[in-house]
Design an enzyme around this catalytic site. Structure first.
Site, PDB file in Angstrom:
ATOM      1  N   ASP A  37      -6.289  -5.245  -4.340  1.00  0.00           N
ATOM      2  CA  ASP A  37      -5.867  -3.883  -3.984  1.00  0.00           C
ATOM      3  C   ASP A  37      -4.385  -3.659  -4.317  1.00  0.00           C
ATOM      4  O   ASP A  37      -3.983  -2.589  -4.773  1.00  0.00           O
ATOM      5  CB  ASP A  37      -6.021  -3.619  -2.475  1.00  0.00           C
ATOM      6  CG  ASP A  37      -7.264  -4.202  -1.835  1.00  0.00           C
ATOM      7  OD1 ASP A  37      -7.771  -5.224  -2.327  1.00  0.00           O
ATOM      8  OD2 ASP A  37      -7.709  -3.645  -0.824  1.00  0.00           O
ATOM      9  N   HIS A  77       0.872  -9.082  -0.195  1.00  0.00           N
ATOM     10  CA  HIS A  77       0.241  -7.783   0.064  1.00  0.00           C
ATOM     11  C   HIS A  77       0.990  -7.017   1.161  1.00  0.00           C
ATOM     12  O   HIS A  77       1.218  -5.818   1.042  1.00  0.00           O
ATOM     13  CB  HIS A  77      -1.226  -7.973   0.451  1.00  0.00           C
ATOM     14  CG  HIS A  77      -1.999  -6.692   0.424  1.00  0.00           C
ATOM     15  ND1 HIS A  77      -2.214  -5.982  -0.737  1.00  0.00           N
ATOM     16  CD2 HIS A  77      -2.580  -5.964   1.415  1.00  0.00           C
ATOM     17  CE1 HIS A  77      -2.899  -4.884  -0.460  1.00  0.00           C
ATOM     18  NE2 HIS A  77      -3.125  -4.853   0.834  1.00  0.00           N
ATOM     19  N   ASP A  83       0.823  -1.215   0.000  1.00  0.00           N
ATOM     20  CA  ASP A  83       0.000   0.000   0.000  1.00  0.00           C
ATOM     21  C   ASP A  83       0.859   1.268   0.000  1.00  0.00           C
ATOM     22  O   ASP A  83       0.431   2.320  -0.490  1.00  0.00           O
ATOM     23  CB  ASP A  83      -0.907   0.049   1.235  1.00  0.00           C
ATOM     24  CG  ASP A  83      -2.052  -0.946   1.188  1.00  0.00           C
ATOM     25  OD1 ASP A  83      -2.352  -1.467   0.098  1.00  0.00           O
ATOM     26  OD2 ASP A  83      -2.653  -1.200   2.251  1.00  0.00           O
ATOM     27  N   GLY A 123     -12.357  -2.687  -8.456  1.00  0.00           N
ATOM     28  CA  GLY A 123     -12.043  -1.349  -8.963  1.00  0.00           C
ATOM     29  C   GLY A 123     -10.554  -1.064  -8.929  1.00  0.00           C
ATOM     30  O   GLY A 123      -9.989  -0.516  -9.884  1.00  0.00           O
TER      31      GLY A 123
END
Length: 406
Positions: free
Chosen positions: A176, A165, A121, A249
């Site tokens: 994500d 991740h 992230d 998305g």
């Protein structure tokens, strides 16, 4: 007489104190009150100016109390950076630059960023550094870029080569993470490495496409655990149990943004375009008549499910950009406009007195595992809290408005 003098002296002191504090209060009032949001402005400007008016300093996005290097800031400020390319405004440039300069130190280290957590992230905000380094040529920005690139070099991987991740989520790829890592990775390798690692960028999409795609619907599950050890993971496939619109998305946006850096003759370019077409075709089947998508993508009629702002904004952007770039058939531009109509008529239900707009019905956060434990169930996704003008919705909303010229 003495008492009168004392009283006069005390009165003067009190008055001075009041003048001082009132001056202090005036000086602390946000300069952003001066921002005027015209009712005739485009939606992209309206949203950007609303955020700048509500959050005086760019680090305050998402109601942050102190500066932190974070993906939500990277997302929104990237959108404002893109907006500035279309509608140049020195306020946009200054707002983005202030965030970067608040966090990037002279030696290229980044405040609050911890490399050894290997949290993918934290890579995405690095996209803001490319243009600033290109225009300023200041070495600290290059060093910060190299620091984030170092994370990707060392990022733990699944046996099949996909980035974990986070360090605390071993053997797991989440949708994500494709947005968090790949557009930065693609831009970095093209800018500084002659594109030599584009094959590795494509590999990340290949892995998630191969393992997380549901053969029946064509949708991709939120997460995949290669080890199948997590309680949320299917014991045969390793996938989490549901389709979450925002995760999808992130994936669709990752594809259209990473493709910016793949030359048409690159051996992996057509493959990524095919993935974008596959996921877009699957998503189009679940678009509601309102133009929006539900929080749990494939369960529109189920109790508790709701039309969600962030996923819908992300799909509107990915469809519009994909069509504009020629990756997707032109019909997806129509679907993107339908989605944007839904966002502006169904989810922006009021305009503030100062012209500011509020995008409602955005899921604030959702994940898998961790503490407290998140099981990926339907009930989990529909009961996570919502937040108005959540940055995961406002950033893609600005990007969608730009692609649609709305």
């Amino acid at each position: 007489m003495k008492n009168n003098k004392q009283q006069s002296f005390i009165s003067v002191i009190v008055m001075c104190f009041m003048v001082f504090t009132s001056c202090k209060m005036v000086s602390q009032e946000p300069a952003n009150k001066e921002i005027i949001i015209s009712k005739n402005a485009k939606w992209s400007d309206k949203m950007a100016l609303t955020l700048m008016k509500r959050h005086e300093k760019s680090y305050m996005i998402d109601d942050s109390k102190a500066p932190k290097w974070d993906y939500v800031h990277g997302l929104v400020l990237h959108a404002i950076e893109e907006l500035n390319k279309v509608n140049p405004d020195p306020r946009y440039v200054a707002y983005v630059r202030d965030y970067v300069d608040t966090l990037v130190q002279e030696d290229g280290t980044i405040k609050t960023y911890e490399l050894d957590k290997y949290n993918i992230d934290m890579v995405v905000a690095g996209r803001l550094l490319f243009a600033i380094y290109e225009t300023s040529k200041e070495e600290k920005y290059l060093k910060a870029l190299q620091l984030l690139r170092k994370q990707l070099t060392e990022q733990p991987r699944t046996n099949s080569g996909g980035f974990w991740h986070k360090q605390i989520y071993p053997n797991q790829m989440w949708l994500d993470g494709l947005y968090m890592g790949e557009p930065f990775y693609a831009q970095y390798t093209v800018t500084f490495e002659d594109g030599k690692n584009l094959v590795d960028v494509a590999k990340q999409f290949e892995q998630i496409q191969l393992h997380a795609t549901d053969p029946k619907t064509g949708l991709l599950y939120h997460g995949w655990d290669e080890s199948k050890a997590m309680p949320w993971a299917d014991k045969v496939t390793g996938n989490s149990p549901n389709f979450w619109s925002r995760a999808l998305g992130w994936y669709a946006m990752a594809l259209v943004d990473a493709l910016d850096y793949f030359p048409k003759d690159h051996p992996k370019q057509k493959e990524l375009v095919k993935y974008l077409n596959n996921v877009s075709e699957a998503l189009a089947k679940y678009q509601d008549k309102s133009g929006l998508w539900y929080q749990v993508t494939d369960k529109g009629g189920k109790e508790g499910n709701y039309l969600e702002a962030s996923g819908s904004s992300m799909f509107a952007y990915a469809f519009a950009k994909g069509a504009n770039k020629g990756y997707l058939p032109s019909k997806y531009k129509k679907l993107a406009n339908k989605a944007f109509d839904g966002l502006t008529t169904k989810l922006i239900t009021k305009v503030d007195a100062d012209g500011g707009i509020t995008l409602t019905q955005a899921c604030q956060v959702a994940g898998l595992g961790g503490k407290p434990y998140r099981d990926g169930s339907y009930e989990y996704y529909v009961n996570e809290r919502k937040k108005d003008n959540d940055p995961k919705a406002t950033g893609p909303f600005i990007l969608a408005a730009l692609e649609l010229n709305r």
